[in-house]
Design an enzyme around this catalytic site. Structure first.
Site, short mmCIF file in Angstrom:
data_model
loop_
_atom_site.label_atom_id
_atom_site.label_comp_id
_atom_site.label_asym_id
_atom_site.label_seq_id
_atom_site.Cartn_x
_atom_site.Cartn_y
_atom_site.Cartn_z
N ASP A 105 0.86 -1.17 0.00
CA ASP A 105 0.00 0.00 0.00
C ASP A 105 0.91 1.22 0.00
OD1 ASP A 105 -2.18 1.67 0.09
OD2 ASP A 105 -3.16 0.61 1.73
N TRP A 106 0.35 2.37 -0.33
CA TRP A 106 1.15 3.58 -0.53
C TRP A 106 1.77 4.02 0.79
CZ3 TRP A 106 -0.04 1.41 -4.54
CH2 TRP A 106 0.09 1.94 -5.82
#
Length: 836
Positions: A226-227
């Site tokens: 995920d970012w």
């Protein structure tokens, strides 16, 4: 590059540094290319209910599809598949080849901030629908990215929360939808979750990534973070995380990875394997054949409009219909007066965060009702309640230093009083984090505007800044935040709590307002925001802020033949990055009080509720009709009117339980957890007993509505349940459904299974199959269902196997989890054991 791509040949040409370089993104949405070696870049786009493109806000418009909770309420794999296909077309329109979705985590608690973009509290339903969406995406050449692996059931402290989950619950509930979707649709990508599961961040968990995902499930795709969710160099690489996102590399800087290789912390063969996965991903997306990244486009397709309207309508659930108050066809309403109250003029199409898109349009109920009924019905309107979470961004009656509408935005180098960059016409004193000090060109940003109020009064303002921020009015400092904001995630998604203040303004007098902000030293858990800053200032005149709104709504209701109250959550209230503040509708009970007041004034009151979660309904006994619309996408108004009018017979069913009280929910007492030494810890003490599995064990009167519940404008009769052994691994079941009413409609066949000899250690029953059938009046059909024998069993933590004990089991046909229709028994002659 035509023909079959020689991945191994390309890999051999890459230096160690080049291989490391492709293990992190190039920028926010693209992978790193190596043109000299023939390695292209590919672009990804946020999902899951639309393809937003590169711009987090604004940008090219996109089709906004129903949220996952709405898709789940349709209980229809075909619709999910068609949505996946359409999403693939939208992804291509944004120059991307990979969509970051679907979200497939569980609804553990009704307060979960991201429940709306996940499917259900039931793992079978979530897994089947996720698989259908992914198959649709990948049939059109776009990678699905199933997320967030695993157990991202809350947003509170999601970057650092430490979850302790019994392995049985992890296997049966939280990993099960991923297992179903991965085995049935083979997504080309998986995204890891931020949280810690049983001692390891998900990106560093060899148990999740190597043992389960790639080992037991035999999956061979790309794992991306995920970012900002990559937590280490060697830990994540050795555990199986292929790609750090976004770029440029924050953790996997080339020098740092090379140093770990030289120190023996990472084997070069492991680097090769991670790089191989990236190259194989690029190959699957056919980027070696065509390495272009097209410009983003906004393509509003009629077939997408039609699909969104159909899917949104099929997901709407009719929860209450006293005295057949609904539907309201044209002949029934002709010459009548209808009061529309609440969110009637707003299109509640989607939730907040990365699932939000700049929709091509949002059809409001107000517009859709007028278009459908024309002049034959008189519609009146009242807002009825204050529902804003944040004061509107200050923009009206503001001019910049150049005398043009808007704000002047200045950037100042460290220690300088002279800006080195000036931007004009910044529209409002409201922004998500902007600017970076990576180049060390500036350290302070300042918004300057001259504000001339049109009303005299003690008006309201509120503000927030990512880092230290000050507000000056005519050089008087009126507000200050001295450090990092307490809720950076809420700030990022424009849904942070801001305390309101007042200032005395005089109409016609000009006030110079300056807002100065600096980057915080760091943003723990959100390092992707390090070096960035942003500010927000909201404003509302006192006459609007303090206006009493309920009386007008009550008067409109008294004068009308029918009153329809539109309630729910806007993206400010239901969003990624935060869990719900309350089980009640916002704000401060205003919507609950509004419904009660309107219902007291008009006995023909219908509530149309737009939330992605269950909410308290203290007014339920007072109203005549209730629709749960979820977030139906850009055609929200039309989908709602289709069901209100009877043009579409409601067939949606609840994909999650609706308790009366949050205290009766399964995770009450251990959601979102407790801080220990500054770190949030949560134990999944309820084990496998979430959702209806929990409510089956307690008094049924704790529920407003059970899982699988939903009404129709017609009636159905379900009978003749039969079941037979098909093989050691499956049973075949069938049931006959007849439409006994006067209208065409859809019925949901729900098949549950449970032990004949009940045990406190096992659920009373679990959903094992479902199927939607649509019938004309008087028509009947036999519905056949396949039941997997493994679904009768449980995960044995000691044996590390799925076990189905010998004995008798019930197969249960039901209208909902609380409404059993018919039961048959089947026998498992000998204990069966399945490898995980």
């Amino acid at each position: 590059m035509a023909g079959k791509v020689d991945i191994e040949g390309i890999l051999k040409t890459l230096t160690l540094e080049e291989k490391i370089s492709i293990l992190a993104g190039r920028n926010m949405w693209e992978t790193v290319p190596i043109p000299s070696k023939g390695v292209p870049s590919v672009k990804v786009s946020d999902g899951p209910n639309g393809a937003r493109g590169a711009d987090f806000t604004g940008g090219k418009s996109s089709a906004c599809f129903p949220a996952a909770c709405s898709v789940a309420a349709a209980f229809d794999e075909d619709i999910a598949h068609r949505i996946g296909q359409a999403l693939a077309e939208e992804t291509h329109s944004k120059g991307a080849r990979c969509l970051l979705g679907p979200t497939t985590c569980m609804h553990r608690d009704p307060r979960g901030g991201r429940n709306f973009e996940s499917f259900s509290e039931d793992p079978l339903l979530a897994g089947k629908l996720a698989a259908s969406v992914i198959r649709g995406l990948q049939s059109r050449g776009v990678s699905g990215t199933i997320k967030h692996f695993a157990a991202n059931e809350q947003e509170t402290d999601r970057m650092t929360v430490r979850e302790t989950i019994p392995e049985r619950a992890l296997r049966e509930i939280y990993l099960r939808p991923f297992e179903i979707a991965i085995k049935e649709s083979k997504p080309w990508a998986v995204m890891t979750a931020y949280n810690v599961v049983n001692g390891f961040h998900c990106d560093e968990s060899k148990f999740l990534l190597e043992q389960v995902l790639r080992g037991e499930w035999g999956w061979d795709g790309l794992v991306m973070s995920d970012w900002g969710g990559t937590n280490s160099v060697d830990g994540s690489i050795n555990a199986g995380l292929d790609l750090e996102m976004p770029g440029p590399a924050r953790v996997r800087k080339i020098d740092a990875v090379v140093a770990d290789v030289k120190a023996g912390k990472i084997q070069e063969s492991t680097i090769d394997e991670r790089a191989r996965r990236v190259l194989q991903f690029i190959e699957r997306l056919k980027a070696f054949e065509d390495d272009t990244i097209p410009e983003e486009q906004a393509i509003d397709k009629p077939e997408h409009r039609a699909l969104i309207r159909e899917a949104g309508g099929r997901g709407i659930v009719l929860l209450k219909n006293e005295k057949n108050l609904l539907p309201l066809p044209k002949d029934k309403l002709k010459g009548k007066k209808v009061a529309l109250i609440g969110y009637a003029k707003e299109g509640q199409a989607h939730g907040g965060g990365s699932a939000a898109v700049n929709a091509h349009y949002k059809k409001s109920p107000w517009d859709a009702l007028h278009e459908y009924y024309g002049d034959s019905v008189e519609f009146t309107y009242a807002k009825g309640a204050h529902t804003l979470r944040m004061l509107p961004g200050m923009k009206d009656n503001v001019v910049g230093l150049d005398g043009k509408p808007g704000w002047t935005l200045n950037f100042y180098p460290q220690g300088s009083s002279t800006p080195n960059e000036v931007k004009h016409q910044f529209p409002a004193a409201s922004s998500s984090p902007i600017g970076s000090d990576a180049s060390k060109k500036w350290t302070t940003m300042e918004l300057i505007g001259d504000f001339t109020p049109t009303e005299t009064g003690e008006h309201y303002y509120a503000a927030s800044g990512l880092g230290p921020t000050q507000i000056f009015i005519n050089d008087e400092k009126v507000w200050e935040q001295t450090s990092l904001i307490s809720d950076p995630m809420g700030f990022l998604f424009m849904s942070v709590h801001e305390e309101e203040h007042r200032y005395s303004f005089k109409a016609g007098t000009t006030y110079r307002i300056r807002i100065r902000s600096e980057p915080p030293a760091s943003v723990p858990g959100l390092e992707i925001l390090d070096g960035r800053t942003g500010v927000r200032m909201g404003f509302q005149v006192a006459s609007e802020h303090d206006e009493e709104l309920t009386s007008e709504a009550v008067q409109r209701a008294k004068e009308a033949d029918y009153a329809i109250v539109f309630t729910g959550h806007t993206p400010e209230w239901e969003s990624e990055g935060q869990d719900q503040l309350s089980f009640n509708l916002p704000r401060n009970g205003s919507q609950d009080a509004l419904i009660a007041a309107v219902a007291a004034a008009n006995s023909n009151t219908v509530v149309v509720n737009a939330t992605g979660v269950a909410v308290a309904m203290p007014w339920l006994d007072q109203i005549g009709g209730l629709l749960q619309t979820w977030y139906p996408g850009q055609e929200c108004g039309n989908a709602i009117v289709d069901v209100l009018s009877g043009a579409v017979n409601p067939e949606g069913r609840l994909p999650c339980s609706f308790p009366k009280s949050i205290e009766d929910s399964p995770a009450w007492g251990n959601f979102p957890g407790e801080k220990v030494d500054g770190i949030l810890n949560v134990t999944y003490e309820e084990g496998v007993f979430i959702g209806y599995r929990h409510y089956d064990r307690i008094a049924r009167d704790r529920l407003n509505f059970p899982f699988g519940y939903g009404l129709s404008y017609t009636s159905f009769e379900t009978s003749g349940l039969k079941a037979a052994r098909k093989s050691d691994d499956s049973f075949a079941a069938s049931v006959t459904v007849k439409n006994t009413g006067g209208a065409a409609g859809g019925s949901l066949v729900q098949l549950y299974a449970g032990r004949v000899d009940k045990s406190e250690d096992h659920p009373v029953k679990s959903l094992v199959a479902f199927k939607k059938v649509r019938l004309q009046p008087g028509e009947s059909a036999t519905v056949e269902l396949a039941v997997t024998t493994r679904d009768l069993g449980f995960f044995d933590e000691k044996a590390k196997k799925w076990v189905v004990p010998a004995g008798k089991y019930e197969l249960i046909s039901a209208n909902s989890a609380a409404d059993v229709v018919e039961t048959v028994q089947v026998t498992v002659e000998k204990e069966l054991v399945y490898a995980p």
